[in-house]
Design an enzyme around this catalytic site. Structure first.
Site, PDB file in Angstrom:
ATOM      1  N   VAL A   1      38.015  87.864 -64.693  1.00  0.00           N
ATOM      2  CA  VAL A   1      38.530  86.730 -63.921  1.00  0.00           C
ATOM      3  C   VAL A   1      39.442  85.870 -64.793  1.00  0.00           C
ATOM      4  CG1 VAL A   1      37.876  84.606 -62.692  1.00  0.00           C
ATOM      5  CG2 VAL A   1      36.632  86.739 -62.261  1.00  0.00           C
ATOM      6  N   GLU A   2      39.062  85.669 -66.058  1.00  0.00           N
ATOM      7  CA  GLU A   2      39.860  84.829 -66.950  1.00  0.00           C
ATOM      8  C   GLU A   2      41.241  85.421 -67.228  1.00  0.00           C
ATOM      9  OE1 GLU A   2      39.571  81.860 -68.157  1.00  0.00           O
ATOM     10  OE2 GLU A   2      37.476  81.387 -67.795  1.00  0.00           O
ATOM     11  N   SER A   3      41.294  86.695 -67.597  1.00  0.00           N
ATOM     12  CA  SER A   3      42.559  87.254 -68.094  1.00  0.00           C
ATOM     13  C   SER A   3      42.922  88.613 -67.511  1.00  0.00           C
ATOM     14  CB  SER A   3      42.479  87.408 -69.613  1.00  0.00           C
ATOM     15  OG  SER A   3      41.542  88.425 -69.943  1.00  0.00           O
TER      16      SER A   3
ATOM     17  N   TYR B   1      36.565  79.673 -59.244  1.00  0.00           N
ATOM     18  CA  TYR B   1      36.288  80.451 -60.451  1.00  0.00           C
ATOM     19  C   TYR B   1      34.828  80.884 -60.494  1.00  0.00           C
ATOM     20  CZ  TYR B   1      35.439  81.299 -65.408  1.00  0.00           C
ATOM     21  OH  TYR B   1      35.054  81.851 -66.600  1.00  0.00           O
TER      22      TYR B   1
END
Length: 159
Positions: A55-57, A145
């Protein structure tokens, strides 16, 4: 047992490449091996860390956010300094990301099953924001998120 461990690393490497097909097999394997080792050392579910990084990158080692977060776990430079890691080094970034996530999970452990969403909210918005709001901050980005990481973790874990 070494064969079982190698098989697990291979399965995680396949997952990492599914998120970022531009990674070559050897790089995906090194990242998967490091994530598994650190998650094991920290006592957390490696699938949660895989979901967070996805999800972050999207498992892009050179990712940089508009806010200046860097690398796989999108560590802010100050957070990376506090963790003693170089956020631009993918292996160090994995180390810092998983260690920071584990620390947040321990910090919220007394909240029982709420520890996971609270730790993820703190990872995204900062522990101060979680403390200030007494829960996941009402920021739309943070709310989305937390939902995205938890949903992907559930999918990866099969629950």
């Amino acid at each position: 047992d070494c064969c079982r461990a190698a098989s697990l690393v291979d399965r995680y490497a396949v997952a990492v490449r599914a998120f970022n097909p531009a990674l070559d097999d050897a790089s995906a394997r090194v990242l998967a091996e490091r994530l598994l080792a650190v998650a094991d050392r920290e006592g957390i579910d490696a699938r949660l860390a895989v979901a967070l990084v996805a999800v972050e990158s999207g498992w892009h080692t050179e990712a940089v956010s508009p806010a200046g977060a860097l690398g796989l776990g999108q560590l802010m430079p100050g957070t990376a300094r506090g963790l003693g890691v170089d956020p631009r080094d993918p292996i160090a970034n994995i180390e810092g990301t998983v260690h920071h996530l584990a620390w947040l999970l321990r910090a919220f452990a007394a909240r029982g099953p709420d520890a996971y969403p609270l730790a993820l909210g703190a990872y995204n918005a900062g522990a101060g924001a979680v403390a200030r709001y007494g829960g996941i901050p009402p920021y739309p980005e943070t709310q989305a998120y937390v939902r995205a990481v938890l949903a992907l973790w559930r999918r990866l874990a099969g629950f």
